[in-house]
Structure formats: structure tokens, C-alpha cells
Design a protein around this motif. Sequence first.
Motif, PDB file in Angstrom:
ATOM      1  N   PRO A  80      25.738  72.582   9.850  1.00 45.75           N
ATOM      2  CA  PRO A  80      25.691  72.934   8.311  1.00 45.75           C
ATOM      3  C   PRO A  80      25.012  71.792   7.517  1.00 45.75           C
ATOM      4  CG  PRO A  80      27.732  73.287   9.365  1.00 45.75           C
ATOM      5  CD  PRO A  80      27.128  72.746  10.287  1.00 45.75           C
ATOM      6  N   PRO A  81      24.406  72.139   6.506  1.00 43.87           N
ATOM      7  CA  PRO A  81      23.486  70.910   5.721  1.00 43.87           C
ATOM      8  C   PRO A  81      24.636  69.831   5.174  1.00 43.87           C
ATOM      9  CG  PRO A  81      23.818  72.996   4.518  1.00 43.87           C
ATOM     10  CD  PRO A  81      24.005  73.323   5.682  1.00 43.87           C
ATOM     11  N   GLN A  82      25.850  70.378   4.971  1.00 38.68           N
ATOM     12  CA  GLN A  82      26.900  69.214   4.349  1.00 38.68           C
ATOM     13  C   GLN A  82      27.466  68.494   5.453  1.00 38.68           C
ATOM     14  OE1 GLN A  82      27.202  72.435   4.337  1.00 38.68           O
ATOM     15  NE2 GLN A  82      29.390  73.205   5.215  1.00 38.68           N
ATOM     16  N   LYS A  83      27.210  68.471   6.745  1.00 45.18           N
ATOM     17  CA  LYS A  83      27.571  67.714   7.664  1.00 45.18           C
ATOM     18  C   LYS A  83      26.495  67.042   8.246  1.00 45.18           C
ATOM     19  CE  LYS A  83      30.340  68.472  12.095  1.00 45.18           C
ATOM     20  NZ  LYS A  83      31.709  68.014  11.527  1.00 45.18           N
ATOM     21  N   LYS A  84      26.619  65.843   7.906  1.00 45.42           N
ATOM     22  CA  LYS A  84      25.579  64.747   7.915  1.00 45.42           C
ATOM     23  C   LYS A  84      25.572  64.324   9.418  1.00 45.42           C
ATOM     24  CE  LYS A  84      24.168  65.092   3.716  1.00 45.42           C
ATOM     25  NZ  LYS A  84      23.069  65.885   3.286  1.00 45.42           N
ATOM     26  N   LEU A  85      24.351  63.879  10.119  1.00 49.47           N
ATOM     27  CA  LEU A  85      24.307  63.572  11.234  1.00 49.47           C
ATOM     28  C   LEU A  85      24.229  61.943  11.394  1.00 49.47           C
ATOM     29  CD1 LEU A  85      21.729  65.943  13.156  1.00 49.47           C
ATOM     30  CD2 LEU A  85      24.387  66.003  13.400  1.00 49.47           C
ATOM     31  N   ASN A  86      25.182  61.400  11.662  1.00 51.94           N
ATOM     32  CA  ASN A  86      25.187  59.803  11.833  1.00 51.94           C
ATOM     33  C   ASN A  86      24.379  59.302  12.854  1.00 51.94           C
ATOM     34  OD1 ASN A  86      26.604  59.694   9.299  1.00 51.94           O
ATOM     35  ND2 ASN A  86      28.594  59.970  10.416  1.00 51.94           N
ATOM     36  N   ASP A  87      24.759  59.926  14.102  1.00 53.01           N
ATOM     37  CA  ASP A  87      23.700  59.575  15.325  1.00 53.01           C
ATOM     38  C   ASP A  87      23.213  60.731  15.793  1.00 53.01           C
ATOM     39  OD1 ASP A  87      25.538  56.987  15.468  1.00 53.01           O
ATOM     40  OD2 ASP A  87      27.196  58.364  15.964  1.00 53.01           O
ATOM     41  N   SER A  88      21.996  60.422  16.394  1.00 50.77           N
ATOM     42  CA  SER A  88      21.102  61.403  17.094  1.00 50.77           C
ATOM     43  C   SER A  88      21.387  61.598  18.631  1.00 50.77           C
ATOM     44  CB  SER A  88      19.683  61.094  16.881  1.00 50.77           C
ATOM     45  OG  SER A  88      19.543  59.659  17.568  1.00 50.77           O
ATOM     46  N   ILE A  89      21.065  62.637  19.190  1.00 53.35           N
ATOM     47  CA  ILE A  89      21.563  62.859  20.405  1.00 53.35           C
ATOM     48  C   ILE A  89      20.014  62.742  21.310  1.00 53.35           C
ATOM     49  CG2 ILE A  89      23.366  64.356  20.031  1.00 53.35           C
ATOM     50  CD1 ILE A  89      21.878  66.782  20.767  1.00 53.35           C
ATOM     51  N   VAL A  90      20.071  62.551  22.659  1.00 52.48           N
ATOM     52  CA  VAL A  90      19.083  62.419  23.683  1.00 52.48           C
ATOM     53  C   VAL A  90      19.577  63.356  24.727  1.00 52.48           C
ATOM     54  CG1 VAL A  90      17.614  60.672  24.986  1.00 52.48           C
ATOM     55  CG2 VAL A  90      18.959  59.680  22.901  1.00 52.48           C
ATOM     56  N   LEU A  91      18.403  64.026  24.820  1.00 51.38           N
ATOM     57  CA  LEU A  91      18.497  65.102  25.975  1.00 51.38           C
ATOM     58  C   LEU A  91      17.594  64.961  26.908  1.00 51.38           C
ATOM     59  CD1 LEU A  91      19.520  68.226  24.224  1.00 51.38           C
ATOM     60  CD2 LEU A  91      21.056  66.455  25.111  1.00 51.38           C
ATOM     61  N   CYS A  92      17.744  64.387  28.483  1.00 51.96           N
ATOM     62  CA  CYS A  92      16.637  64.169  29.368  1.00 51.96           C
ATOM     63  C   CYS A  92      16.788  65.420  30.409  1.00 51.96           C
ATOM     64  CB  CYS A  92      16.908  63.104  29.957  1.00 51.96           C
ATOM     65  SG  CYS A  92      16.951  61.752  28.719  1.00 51.96           S
ATOM     66  N   LEU A  93      15.589  65.780  30.972  1.00 48.81           N
ATOM     67  CA  LEU A  93      15.375  66.640  32.003  1.00 48.81           C
ATOM     68  C   LEU A  93      14.275  66.018  33.004  1.00 48.81           C
ATOM     69  CD1 LEU A  93      16.168  69.303  33.065  1.00 48.81           C
ATOM     70  CD2 LEU A  93      14.092  70.377  31.699  1.00 48.81           C
ATOM     71  N   ASN A  94      14.919  65.847  34.267  1.00 50.14           N
ATOM     72  CA  ASN A  94      14.158  65.165  35.358  1.00 50.14           C
ATOM     73  C   ASN A  94      13.613  64.044  34.866  1.00 50.14           C
ATOM     74  OD1 ASN A  94      12.757  65.431  37.845  1.00 50.14           O
ATOM     75  ND2 ASN A  94      10.874  66.267  36.960  1.00 50.14           N
ATOM     76  N   GLY A  95      14.398  63.156  34.073  1.00 50.42           N
ATOM     77  CA  GLY A  95      13.853  61.757  33.821  1.00 50.42           C
ATOM     78  C   GLY A  95      13.183  61.726  32.704  1.00 50.42           C
ATOM     79  N   LYS A  96      12.746  62.788  31.952  1.00 47.86           N
ATOM     80  CA  LYS A  96      11.997  62.799  30.798  1.00 47.86           C
ATOM     81  C   LYS A  96      12.751  63.267  29.673  1.00 47.86           C
ATOM     82  CE  LYS A  96       7.661  63.734  33.376  1.00 47.86           C
ATOM     83  NZ  LYS A  96       6.303  64.573  33.555  1.00 47.86           N
ATOM     84  N   THR A  97      12.692  62.568  28.385  1.00 47.55           N
ATOM     85  CA  THR A  97      13.278  62.987  27.223  1.00 47.55           C
ATOM     86  C   THR A  97      12.766  64.183  26.584  1.00 47.55           C
ATOM     87  OG1 THR A  97      13.686  60.489  26.858  1.00 47.55           O
ATOM     88  CG2 THR A  97      14.042  61.931  24.977  1.00 47.55           C
ATOM     89  N   LEU A  98      13.651  64.804  26.068  1.00 45.07           N
ATOM     90  CA  LEU A  98      12.981  66.108  25.494  1.00 45.07           C
ATOM     91  C   LEU A  98      12.896  65.936  23.747  1.00 45.07           C
ATOM     92  CD1 LEU A  98      15.292  68.868  27.052  1.00 45.07           C
ATOM     93  CD2 LEU A  98      13.081  67.965  27.720  1.00 45.07           C
TER      94      LEU A  98
END
Length: 222
Positions: free
Chosen positions: A118-136
Motif C-alpha cells: 500500500p502507498p501509505q506503508k513506506k519501505l524503510n529497508d529494501s530487500i535483496v533476492l538472489c538466484l544462483n549467486g546473482k542478484t535479481l
Amino acid sequence: MLVHTHCVCDILPCSLCLRCSSLYTVLLMLIHAHHACDAHSCTSCLRLILLYINDFNRSSKILDCHLFADDSNLFYSHKKLQTLELTLNNELGKIQEWLCANKLSLNIKKTNFTLFHPPQKKLNDSIVLCLNGKTLGQIKSTKYLGVLMDCHLNWKDHVHNICKKLTRSIGIISKLRHFINIKTLVQLYYTLIYPFLTYSCMVWGNTYTSNLKPLEVLQKRT
């Protein structure tokens, strides 16, 4: 690919739920890599790909999987961003194992994810997703079957995209109106304008009236 937060197989109620939901929903778009095919063998190649990936959904018992041709779309929701990130990375490891077992690979450059919230729910942290050692890569909006879905599901990007297409179509009709009759103009309208206004309108048409105002203006110009 259906956007949802509670495994509901209908995008319309899900988009409404997401506006007031406290869940973070991640959509992962996985593009399977395969060798190029000529025109004569394209259908055979597609059938072979479908045979390979028809049990792809069994690679994870947690992620909700939707397949379309050689594109795979994964969904997962959770209230806590950190838990969501940890769970997804664990499940992506299982998916990599399935890919290796089936001798398949992914086009990592075209594989990305979108975090719906939701737009009112601010993201304070970003997430990092990796597949086979590579960041998506993370993107703010994604297109699926001709519909642009942004991370807030307010459909502004999709409406803006429709407006650009309608502007070109209206220009064509405006130049031809002095040379063709009314019947032909109506046919052009239903060919060049009407499809853009009606395609998946049950999905994006529930957005705010202010977002739809540009479409209304273009419709009156027609």
C-alpha cells in the motif's frame, strides 16, 4: 499472472484488498532461457519448453506459481519484510536445484521482482533476492498480458500507457475524417480506440476517478 495477497484467483478483488492490506506481496518474474528457433520449429520448441516446466510449481510448496508459455511468475506475501526476504531466498535456492535437475537455466537479465505494498506503508529497508549467486533486479512496475501493474496497484502507469496509444489513434482518425464516411470512421474507432479502453478494464477500471480523467478527455476528443 494474477496479482493477489491471499491466493485468490481473480485480480479485481485482490487489487482492492491490497489498498487496505498490511501485507507485502512480491511478484517474481522468471524468464526461462532457451535456444532460438526458426519460424518452422517455433511451435515445437514451445511445446518442448512446456513439457520441461509443467511441474515447475512443485519446486516450492510455499510460493504461488503461475506459468504462461516460457514465463514463470511467483507470488509470496508476508507482513514482515525481513521474513519475506529470508523465505524467498530460501525458496529461490530450491528453485535453482529444480532448474539444475531438469537441465534448465534462467535469463537472469530478464528475471526481476516487484514488491507490492500500500502507498501509505513506506519501505524503510529494501530487500535483496538472489538466484544462483546473482542478484535479481527490482522494478516499480511490470507488464503482464498487456497490463502494466505498478507496485501500489493504482494503475497510473497503465492509464498513461493507454493515453499514449489513444493519442496516436485519435491523430490518425482526425486526419482521415475528411476523406471517409461516418461508417468507416466508426469502424476505425472500434479498431484503433475501443480495444484499448475495454481490454482488462474490469481490472484497472476500479482505480480512482482522478486517474481515469485523462482517458475521459481523450474519449471526448474522439
